[in-house]
Design an enzyme around this catalytic site. Structure first.
Site, PDB file in Angstrom:
ATOM      1  N   SER A   1       0.912  -0.876  -0.203  1.00 14.32           N
ATOM      2  CA  SER A   1      -0.030   0.253  -0.029  1.00 14.32           C
ATOM      3  C   SER A   1       0.923   1.440   0.526  1.00 14.32           C
ATOM      4  O   SER A   1       1.411   1.503  -0.727  1.00 14.32           O
ATOM      5  CB  SER A   1      -1.207  -0.109   1.461  1.00 14.32           C
ATOM      6  OG  SER A   1      -2.109   0.683   1.507  1.00 14.32           O
ATOM      7  N   THR A   2       0.990   2.229   0.852  1.00 12.29           N
ATOM      8  CA  THR A   2       1.307   3.436   0.963  1.00 12.29           C
ATOM      9  C   THR A   2       2.644   3.518   0.849  1.00 12.29           C
ATOM     10  O   THR A   2       3.051   2.101   1.475  1.00 12.29           O
ATOM     11  CB  THR A   2       0.970   4.232   2.360  1.00 12.29           C
ATOM     12  OG1 THR A   2      -0.345   4.366   2.093  1.00 12.29           O
ATOM     13  CG2 THR A   2       1.668   5.643   2.312  1.00 12.29           C
TER      14      THR A   2
ATOM     15  N   HIS B   1      -2.606  -1.502  -3.372  1.00 16.76           N
ATOM     16  CA  HIS B   1      -4.081  -0.486  -3.202  1.00 16.76           C
ATOM     17  C   HIS B   1      -3.843   1.021  -4.174  1.00 16.76           C
ATOM     18  O   HIS B   1      -2.455   1.702  -3.859  1.00 16.76           O
ATOM     19  CB  HIS B   1      -4.105  -0.094  -1.693  1.00 16.76           C
ATOM     20  CG  HIS B   1      -4.505  -1.309  -0.724  1.00 16.76           C
ATOM     21  ND1 HIS B   1      -3.463  -0.787   0.925  1.00 16.76           N
ATOM     22  CD2 HIS B   1      -4.928  -2.574  -0.654  1.00 16.76           C
ATOM     23  CE1 HIS B   1      -4.336  -2.280   0.734  1.00 16.76           C
ATOM     24  NE2 HIS B   1      -4.374  -3.178   0.212  1.00 16.76           N
TER      25      HIS B   1
ATOM     26  N   MET C   1       0.000   1.051   5.099  1.00 14.25           N
ATOM     27  CA  MET C   1      -0.947   1.721   6.192  1.00 14.25           C
ATOM     28  C   MET C   1      -1.899   0.474   6.294  1.00 14.25           C
ATOM     29  O   MET C   1      -2.946   0.285   5.359  1.00 14.25           O
ATOM     30  CB  MET C   1      -1.399   3.142   6.833  1.00 14.25           C
ATOM     31  CG  MET C   1      -2.413   3.198   4.990  1.00 14.25           C
ATOM     32  SD  MET C   1      -2.941   4.801   5.907  1.00 14.25           S
ATOM     33  CE  MET C   1      -3.377   5.153   4.129  1.00 14.25           C
TER      34      MET C   1
ATOM     35  N   ASP D   1      -4.554  -4.950   6.073  1.00 16.71           N
ATOM     36  CA  ASP D   1      -4.175  -5.482   4.907  1.00 16.71           C
ATOM     37  C   ASP D   1      -3.338  -6.498   5.067  1.00 16.71           C
ATOM     38  O   ASP D   1      -2.548  -5.778   4.246  1.00 16.71           O
ATOM     39  CB  ASP D   1      -4.528  -5.187   3.655  1.00 16.71           C
ATOM     40  CG  ASP D   1      -5.438  -6.297   2.598  1.00 16.71           C
ATOM     41  OD1 ASP D   1      -6.409  -6.992   2.286  1.00 16.71           O
ATOM     42  OD2 ASP D   1      -5.308  -5.093   1.677  1.00 16.71           O
TER      43      ASP D   1
END
Length: 353
Positions: free
Chosen positions: A168-169, A195, A289, A292
């Site tokens: 993700s991030t 993501h 973050m 998941d």
């Protein structure tokens, strides 16, 4: 003990957008210490105020967002969240910004900007706060990345196996290095769940394809994936491993409800793979973050697979790897650039077990 309030600089050539973004962040508990109308002003504001985070527009007169990112990362490295248009062209420029050191991006809505942006206020605030906590203390040099990739390609690795990557991030550049570090003759089947909005995942797949020896594409419903191929889960849809046989996996895409507030969710993909795949299976949780991937790698571990998490020192945001580690199912905690070798070692161990 509560965290200190993040301090932000908001950069956009639209006065309306600067005001709206500043109000949204202030309402969400972020202190806006300054605003800037172009990249040159942005650099000066960062040097003067030393903020925790910068929201950076891409398209600006004189000095644009790309050049501003480059200058800031050279003069005072600071976590930067790009504000990108939800278009294919916007995706290309956004990935360039991430290469130059930006941590993540947030897509600006089209149409009635004020109405649609307001509906995304909570999401924006969460992302700004996450990016504010990112470590931008300098990633590996190009030479270091090349040496890492070369190190993993020594020897003959015709082991096969399935590799599932969650991120993700801060993840796109790390995912790119990981996939680029996997030798083609290892013959893995690779699935990436990053993501990312739907306008970006196709371009992301193209970048991975160009950077690696694997044939990478954005997944489509009913796809089949074999050795030496990689799929990227499309934005807005869950990717389910629906079948396995003959060295290939069958993929189904769904629009089932989001998990952890995201779709695609890595947990969906990993759980389905754990139930379906009998060959060697490796789950990898990279920077990001939220939670998941934690339940997903737990399912992989329970099915006898191997689990790798990125370490805190090399993660821009340690949320996802931390939650996976807390599950107690992680076999290896590795720096991002050591993950390809960790995957090779894990598959070799499983094959020889």
């Amino acid at each position: 003990m509560s965290r200190p309030t993040p301090r932000a600089v908001v950069v956009d050539d639209s006065h309306f957008m600067r005001t709206m973004l500043s109000d949204m962040l202030e309402d969400g508990g972020v202190t806006v210490v300054d605003t800037a109308a172009d990249g040159a002003e942005a650099v000066n504001a960062v040097l003067e105020h030393e903020p925790d985070v910068v929201t950076m527009d891409l398209q600006m007169p004189e000095v644009d967002g790309l050049e501003a990112v480059e200058r800031i990362m050279a003069e005072r490295p600071t976590p930067i969240l790009m504000l990108s248009a939800h278009t294919a062209d916007g995706a290309d420029v956004t990935f360039e910004a991430l290469e130059k050191g930006a941590v993540d991006f947030f897509t600006k809505p089209g149409g009635e900007v004020s109405t649609r942006m307001s509906s995304k206020e909570d999401q924006l605030v969460r992302k700004v706060k996450a990016v504010a906590g990112a470590d931008v203390g300098g990633g590996p040099s190009t030479a270091d990345r090349s040496r890492s990739a070369e190190a993993t390609t020594d020897g003959d690795h015709r082991d096969g196996g399935t590799v599932l990557i969650a991120s993700s991030t801060g993840g796109p550049t790390v995912v790119e290095r990981v996939v680029a570090g996997l030798p083609r003759d290892a013959d893995f089947r690779v699935i990436v769940v990053q993501h990312m909005p739907d306008a970006f995942t196709g371009r992301f797949a193209d970048r991975l394809d160009a950077a690696s020896e694997y044939d990478v594409r954005e997944a489509e419903d009913g796809d089949r994936i074999g050795g030496g191929e990689a799929l990227v889960a499309p934005g807005g849809k869950h990717l389910v491993v629906a079948g396995a046989g003959g060295g290939r996996l069958r993929i189904k895409l769904t629009e089932d409800p989001a998990e952890h507030g995201v779709r695609p969710a890595a947990d969906v993909t990993m759980r389905s793979a754990a139930e379906t795949v009998d060959d060697p299976l490796v789950g990898v949780v990279l920077t990001g973050m939220g939670a998941d991937g934690a339940a997903g790698v737990q399912a992989i571990a329970d099915a006898g697979g191997h689990v790798i998490a990125q370490d805190e020192a090399s993660s821009a945001v340690f949320g996802m790897p931390k939650r996976a580690i807390e599950r107690g199912c992680v076999d290896d905690v590795l720096a991002g650039d050591d993950v390809p070798e960790g995957i090779l070692d894990a598959i070799t161990l499983e094959v020889n077990a």
